[in-house]
Scaffold this active site. Structure first.
Site, PDB file in Angstrom:
ATOM      1  N   CYS A  66       0.861  -1.172   0.000  1.00 62.48           N
ATOM      2  CA  CYS A  66       0.000   0.000   0.000  1.00 62.48           C
ATOM      3  C   CYS A  66       0.903   1.229   0.000  1.00 62.48           C
ATOM      4  CB  CYS A  66      -0.948  -0.011   1.207  1.00 62.48           C
ATOM      5  SG  CYS A  66      -0.097   0.055   2.796  1.00 62.48           S
ATOM      6  N   ARG A  67       0.475   2.323   0.608  1.00 58.76           N
ATOM      7  CA  ARG A  67       1.321   3.511   0.622  1.00 58.76           C
ATOM      8  C   ARG A  67       2.478   3.349   1.608  1.00 58.76           C
ATOM      9  NH1 ARG A  67      -1.606   7.577   2.969  1.00 58.76           N
ATOM     10  NH2 ARG A  67      -0.255   7.453   4.758  1.00 58.76           N
TER      11      ARG A  67
END
Length: 103
Positions: A66-67
């Site tokens: 993800c981020r």
């Protein structure tokens, strides 16, 4: 679930014939740039995320990001609950990614 450094994650993806890269960010984040060959399933879609994950091949090995690594760790835990024994989390997420980014 395994938490992998970028080096470990990249090496395993390269050497694993059953590797599937899974991006669990929002579609908007995904469009801004993603790791090449990643499949996007937004974890914020709740039941929609679980429904999409259920369609995945449990014999494959999933490399999830993800981020920053928090949502992907959560996604790996949810996948384990659904019977996936082979989900690895990218620590630091795409924020710390030094490899190729596709747009």
């Amino acid at each position: 679930m395994k938490n992998l450094t970028q080096e470990q994650w990249s090496k395993e993806v390269r050497e694993d014939e059953k590797a599937v890269i899974l991006d669990v960010r929002t579609e908007e984040e995904f469009i801004e740039g993603y790791i090449p060959n990643a499949k996007n399933i937004d974890i914020y879609k709740g039941q929609g995320f679980l429904d999409e994950v259920e369609k995945l091949d449990k014999s494959k090995n999933y490399y999830v990001y993800c981020r920053s690594g928090a949502r992907s760790a959560q996604a790996c835990a949810l996948m384990k609950q659904q019977g996936f024994d082979n989900a690895s989390n990218l620590m630091g997420g795409i924020t710390d990614w030094e490899g190729d980014i596709q747009k």
